[in-house]
Design a protein around this motif. Structure first.
Motif, PDB file in Angstrom:
ATOM      1  N   MET A   1       0.826  -1.170   0.000  1.00 31.84           N
ATOM      2  CA  MET A   1       0.000   0.000   0.000  1.00 31.84           C
ATOM      3  C   MET A   1       0.882   1.250   0.000  1.00 31.84           C
ATOM      4  SD  MET A   1      -3.217   0.947   2.474  1.00 31.84           S
ATOM      5  CE  MET A   1      -2.378   0.447   3.928  1.00 31.84           C
ATOM      6  N   ARG A   2       1.931   1.244   0.792  1.00 32.48           N
ATOM      7  CA  ARG A   2       2.829   2.392   0.843  1.00 32.48           C
ATOM      8  C   ARG A   2       3.415   2.663  -0.536  1.00 32.48           C
ATOM      9  NH1 ARG A   2       8.074   3.067   1.057  1.00 32.48           N
ATOM     10  NH2 ARG A   2       8.515   0.871   1.417  1.00 32.48           N
ATOM     11  N   LEU A   3       3.844   1.616  -1.195  1.00 33.64           N
ATOM     12  CA  LEU A   3       4.429   1.780  -2.526  1.00 33.64           C
ATOM     13  C   LEU A   3       3.402   2.269  -3.534  1.00 33.64           C
ATOM     14  CD1 LEU A   3       6.709  -1.394  -2.628  1.00 33.64           C
ATOM     15  CD2 LEU A   3       7.367   0.981  -2.148  1.00 33.64           C
ATOM     16  N   ASP A   4       2.166   1.798  -3.425  1.00 33.63           N
ATOM     17  CA  ASP A   4       1.098   2.277  -4.311  1.00 33.63           C
ATOM     18  C   ASP A   4       0.889   3.777  -4.142  1.00 33.63           C
ATOM     19  OD1 ASP A   4       0.569  -0.248  -5.357  1.00 33.63           O
ATOM     20  OD2 ASP A   4      -1.041  -0.651  -3.936  1.00 33.63           O
ATOM     21  N   PRO A  11       2.819  11.951  -1.274  1.00 30.85           N
ATOM     22  CA  PRO A  11       4.020  11.996  -0.423  1.00 30.85           C
ATOM     23  C   PRO A  11       4.268  10.652   0.260  1.00 30.85           C
ATOM     24  CG  PRO A  11       2.401  13.686   0.234  1.00 30.85           C
ATOM     25  CD  PRO A  11       1.771  12.847  -0.820  1.00 30.85           C
ATOM     26  N   GLU A  12       5.499  10.415   0.605  1.00 27.56           N
ATOM     27  CA  GLU A  12       5.870   9.191   1.329  1.00 27.56           C
ATOM     28  C   GLU A  12       5.269   9.253   2.731  1.00 27.56           C
ATOM     29  OE1 GLU A  12       7.976   5.582   1.948  1.00 27.56           O
ATOM     30  OE2 GLU A  12       8.301   6.791   0.153  1.00 27.56           O
ATOM     31  N   PRO A  13       4.449   8.272   3.094  1.00 28.05           N
ATOM     32  CA  PRO A  13       3.891   8.285   4.447  1.00 28.05           C
ATOM     33  C   PRO A  13       4.926   7.797   5.456  1.00 28.05           C
ATOM     34  CG  PRO A  13       3.118   6.358   3.269  1.00 28.05           C
ATOM     35  CD  PRO A  13       3.940   7.156   2.292  1.00 28.05           C
ATOM     36  N   HIS A  14       4.761   8.237   6.687  1.00 21.84           N
ATOM     37  CA  HIS A  14       5.567   7.718   7.788  1.00 21.84           C
ATOM     38  C   HIS A  14       4.943   6.390   8.211  1.00 21.84           C
ATOM     39  CE1 HIS A  14       7.694  11.564   8.374  1.00 21.84           C
ATOM     40  NE2 HIS A  14       6.547  12.078   7.951  1.00 21.84           N
ATOM     41  N   VAL A  15       5.755   5.469   8.670  1.00 22.29           N
ATOM     42  CA  VAL A  15       5.286   4.127   9.016  1.00 22.29           C
ATOM     43  C   VAL A  15       5.317   3.935  10.531  1.00 22.29           C
ATOM     44  CG1 VAL A  15       5.706   1.656   8.693  1.00 22.29           C
ATOM     45  CG2 VAL A  15       6.135   3.252   6.807  1.00 22.29           C
ATOM     46  N   LEU A  32       0.227   3.831   8.263  1.00 22.26           N
ATOM     47  CA  LEU A  32       0.800   4.782   7.308  1.00 22.26           C
ATOM     48  C   LEU A  32       0.250   6.156   7.663  1.00 22.26           C
ATOM     49  CD1 LEU A  32       0.439   2.764   3.979  1.00 22.26           C
ATOM     50  CD2 LEU A  32       2.433   2.931   5.470  1.00 22.26           C
ATOM     51  N   VAL A  33       1.144   7.071   8.012  1.00 21.83           N
ATOM     52  CA  VAL A  33       0.713   8.321   8.638  1.00 21.83           C
ATOM     53  C   VAL A  33       1.296   9.532   7.914  1.00 21.83           C
ATOM     54  CG1 VAL A  33       0.700   9.608  10.811  1.00 21.83           C
ATOM     55  CG2 VAL A  33       0.641   7.107  10.849  1.00 21.83           C
ATOM     56  N   TYR A  34       0.435  10.520   7.731  1.00 19.25           N
ATOM     57  CA  TYR A  34       0.839  11.836   7.233  1.00 19.25           C
ATOM     58  C   TYR A  34       0.572  12.820   8.377  1.00 19.25           C
ATOM     59  CZ  TYR A  34       0.656   9.708   2.576  1.00 19.25           C
ATOM     60  OH  TYR A  34       0.856   8.911   1.474  1.00 19.25           O
ATOM     61  N   GLU A  36       1.604  15.771   9.198  1.00 22.17           N
ATOM     62  CA  GLU A  36       1.393  17.183   8.897  1.00 22.17           C
ATOM     63  C   GLU A  36      -0.007  17.473   8.357  1.00 22.17           C
ATOM     64  OE1 GLU A  36       3.881  15.365   5.495  1.00 22.17           O
ATOM     65  OE2 GLU A  36       3.488  15.023   7.610  1.00 22.17           O
ATOM     66  N   TYR A  37      -0.694  16.422   7.877  1.00 20.64           N
ATOM     67  CA  TYR A  37      -2.061  16.572   7.361  1.00 20.64           C
ATOM     68  C   TYR A  37      -3.090  15.855   8.235  1.00 20.64           C
ATOM     69  CZ  TYR A  37       0.675  18.093   3.433  1.00 20.64           C
ATOM     70  OH  TYR A  37       1.591  18.760   2.643  1.00 20.64           O
ATOM     71  N   ARG A  38      -2.610  15.182   9.258  1.00 26.68           N
ATOM     72  CA  ARG A  38      -3.474  14.441  10.179  1.00 26.68           C
ATOM     73  C   ARG A  38      -4.329  13.419   9.422  1.00 26.68           C
ATOM     74  NH1 ARG A  38      -3.190  16.771  15.223  1.00 26.68           N
ATOM     75  NH2 ARG A  38      -5.214  16.058  15.926  1.00 26.68           N
ATOM     76  N   VAL A  39      -3.644  12.662   8.561  1.00 25.21           N
ATOM     77  CA  VAL A  39      -4.271  11.583   7.798  1.00 25.21           C
ATOM     78  C   VAL A  39      -3.536  10.295   8.148  1.00 25.21           C
ATOM     79  CG1 VAL A  39      -4.672  10.641   5.477  1.00 25.21           C
ATOM     80  CG2 VAL A  39      -4.992  13.091   5.897  1.00 25.21           C
ATOM     81  N   VAL A  40      -4.309   9.260   8.452  1.00 23.68           N
ATOM     82  CA  VAL A  40      -3.731   7.957   8.768  1.00 23.68           C
ATOM     83  C   VAL A  40      -4.470   6.890   7.974  1.00 23.68           C
ATOM     84  CG1 VAL A  40      -5.189   7.709  10.835  1.00 23.68           C
ATOM     85  CG2 VAL A  40      -3.138   6.315  10.606  1.00 23.68           C
ATOM     86  N   THR A  41      -3.701   5.952   7.431  1.00 28.08           N
ATOM     87  CA  THR A  41      -4.265   4.804   6.737  1.00 28.08           C
ATOM     88  C   THR A  41      -3.927   3.567   7.555  1.00 28.08           C
ATOM     89  OG1 THR A  41      -3.948   5.895   4.610  1.00 28.08           O
ATOM     90  CG2 THR A  41      -4.320   3.533   4.558  1.00 28.08           C
ATOM     91  N   GLU A  42      -4.954   2.799   7.893  1.00 29.53           N
ATOM     92  CA  GLU A  42      -4.796   1.626   8.754  1.00 29.53           C
ATOM     93  C   GLU A  42      -5.183   0.366   7.994  1.00 29.53           C
ATOM     94  OE1 GLU A  42      -3.384   2.117  11.528  1.00 29.53           O
ATOM     95  OE2 GLU A  42      -4.643   3.112  12.997  1.00 29.53           O
TER      96      GLU A  42
END
Length: 102
Positions: A1-4, A11-15, A32-34, A36-42
């Motif tokens: 998912m990160r690579l996608d 932008p590259e998400p933080h893990v 996978l966390v952004y 600075e934008y307060r977006v997280v993918t779980e």
């Protein structure tokens, strides 16, 4: 998912980043966390559905993260293959809504 996400020009998400409430209290470890934008993918593996304790904990944790002002995008095994693009689109929309400029 990160690579996608990165391949799609996001932008590259933080893990595995700690998500905290305004008072510093730990809320969750985001996959996978952004920040600075307060977006997280779980990513929810099957145990998030089949283990009652995990499922109940996830519901409370998800609410806490959203209440703290985060946009949480949940993913599971149904988002593999062609459906991966749906997650990329959701993440892109969330980032743009929160100030990211492509």
């Amino acid at each position: 998912m990160r690579l996608d996400l990165v391949e799609a020009g996001l932008p590259e998400p933080h893990v595995n980043v700690a998500i905290r409430a305004a008072d510093g209290r730990f809320l969750a470890l985001g996959d996978l966390v952004y920040p600075e934008y307060r977006v997280v993918t779980e990513y929810d593996g099957d145990h998030h559905r089949t283990a009652d304790d995990q499922y109940f904990h996830d519901i409370d944790r998800h609410d806490d993260v959203m209440e703290a002002g985060w946009r949480s995008i949940r993913v599971n095994k149904s988002h593999r293959g062609d459906r991966r693009r749906l997650i990329v689109q959701k993440v892109r929309r969330a980032l743009v809504e929160r100030g990211w400029t492509p």
